[in-house]
Design a protein around this motif. Sequence first.
Motif, PDB file in Angstrom:
ATOM      1  N   SER A 170      -1.347  10.793  19.594  1.00  0.00           N
ATOM      2  CA  SER A 170      -2.521  10.243  20.279  1.00  0.00           C
ATOM      3  C   SER A 170      -2.449  10.577  21.762  1.00  0.00           C
ATOM      4  CB  SER A 170      -2.587   8.722  20.081  1.00  0.00           C
ATOM      5  OG  SER A 170      -1.411   8.110  20.565  1.00  0.00           O
ATOM      6  N   VAL A 175      -7.555   9.579  21.502  1.00  0.00           N
ATOM      7  CA  VAL A 175      -7.934  10.547  20.468  1.00  0.00           C
ATOM      8  C   VAL A 175      -6.680  11.089  19.794  1.00  0.00           C
ATOM      9  CG1 VAL A 175      -9.066  12.753  20.016  1.00  0.00           C
ATOM     10  CG2 VAL A 175     -10.026  11.172  21.713  1.00  0.00           C
ATOM     11  N   GLY A 177      -4.843  13.909  17.598  1.00  0.00           N
ATOM     12  CA  GLY A 177      -4.938  15.313  17.234  1.00  0.00           C
ATOM     13  C   GLY A 177      -3.693  15.760  16.489  1.00  0.00           C
ATOM     14  N   ASP A 214      -5.515  20.935  15.899  1.00  0.00           N
ATOM     15  CA  ASP A 214      -6.772  20.346  15.431  1.00  0.00           C
ATOM     16  C   ASP A 214      -7.052  19.102  16.264  1.00  0.00           C
ATOM     17  OD1 ASP A 214      -8.946  19.305  14.121  1.00  0.00           O
ATOM     18  OD2 ASP A 214      -8.090  19.477  12.115  1.00  0.00           O
ATOM     19  N   ASN A 216      -9.474  17.033  16.028  1.00  0.00           N
ATOM     20  CA  ASN A 216     -10.107  15.956  15.263  1.00  0.00           C
ATOM     21  C   ASN A 216      -9.510  15.876  13.858  1.00  0.00           C
ATOM     22  OD1 ASN A 216     -12.244  15.131  17.223  1.00  0.00           O
ATOM     23  ND2 ASN A 216     -12.897  17.255  16.929  1.00  0.00           N
ATOM     24  N   SER A 218      -7.873  14.714  10.435  1.00  0.00           N
ATOM     25  CA  SER A 218      -8.018  13.532   9.600  1.00  0.00           C
ATOM     26  C   SER A 218      -6.670  13.172   8.990  1.00  0.00           C
ATOM     27  CB  SER A 218      -9.052  13.770   8.488  1.00  0.00           C
ATOM     28  OG  SER A 218      -9.048  12.709   7.567  1.00  0.00           O
TER      29      SER A 218
END
Length: 384
Positions: A170, A175, A177, A214, A216, A218
Amino acid sequence: MILGTTPADRADRAMLVSTVEAAVDRIDPADGRSERVDRDGPFDRDLWALLSGEVGIGALAVPEDRGGLGASFADVAAVLAVLGAELSRVPYLSAVVATAALTDAPASAVADDHLGRIAAGRTIVTTVVPTADTDVDFRADGTGDTVVLTGTASFVVDALGADVVLVFASSPNGVTGLYAVAAEALSRAPMPTTDATRGLSTVTADRAPAVLVDPNASISRLRDRALVALACDSLGVARRTLDDAVGYAGSRVQFGRAVGGFQAVKHRLAEAAVALELAETAVAHAVWAVEAGSDHDLAEAAAIAAIVCGEAASRTTADNVQVHGGIGFTWEHTAHRYYRRALTNAVLWGSGDDHAQRLYELTADGQARVDPDTVPRPAVALSS
């Protein structure tokens, strides 16, 4: 939904399975395997060189346009099951999980380079798989080419032999990644494990240089893909140990008859066979979810496969020990090694209770999203 395959697909898959089995038998035959495990540890470099180089199993899950073979996940699942059945000490589970993470990431030079190296068998990439979406143990500081990671995570598969480690971290703005870190920049400490055929480590980053793969990523999707891959491994373990137990029960004679004829033994094996059938079905559904299902389908299928395959492997491995009697409890026999693999698989990346809770939440969420006006009503009232 159950995955359907054509006769040609099944024939090609059978040939792939036979090739992998022949490679394992050539480098790591069943005879003497226990001694080699104790002597060489949880990584068979010679077998991995053959499987990843000559056979090319690392290329199966990598898309063709990114340097791989672009095979179906059903082929990948078949290889995972074979290697599970052989307790092979190779980092294929890690390769499959890392490939899933890199394939889901946006196309970039970094991601494509790692995928190409995995496909060619030149790089071992492992992934720190969080057990929950909020379970991110690393912090990323900096931007661009000056990002560094700090944090610690345990139970990282194949970390000692890896060249690259993929890590969720984080950033200060919250965010999460996915980052790639050179393994040599990390502290990697082996963990004492129940299963000597799979290495687990604690990985620590102290401002380790990293590259964003990446922005974003998941966590839940990658964890689901990892759980499906692990379920395939457990399925292979369950298949092999049930076969071993049935074979021994049919050949071992006691009191003038094969022990498989005794009610206590045959009922035990029949119940194990039912558990294996459920595991086969769960994996088939999970493979479909990976290839054609939505994220919700994949999450449900992964949870089901993790529960069912974990239970099947635990049951068949324990039954295999029992059916073999006294010899099944000895260190020289392989029965305990399968039992240990099943124990580890049952809790790696979450326990059965964890998966059952998540399945409940997914089911409840699915019901909440159903419009009651679209649900068919019975034509007549139900009597009380």
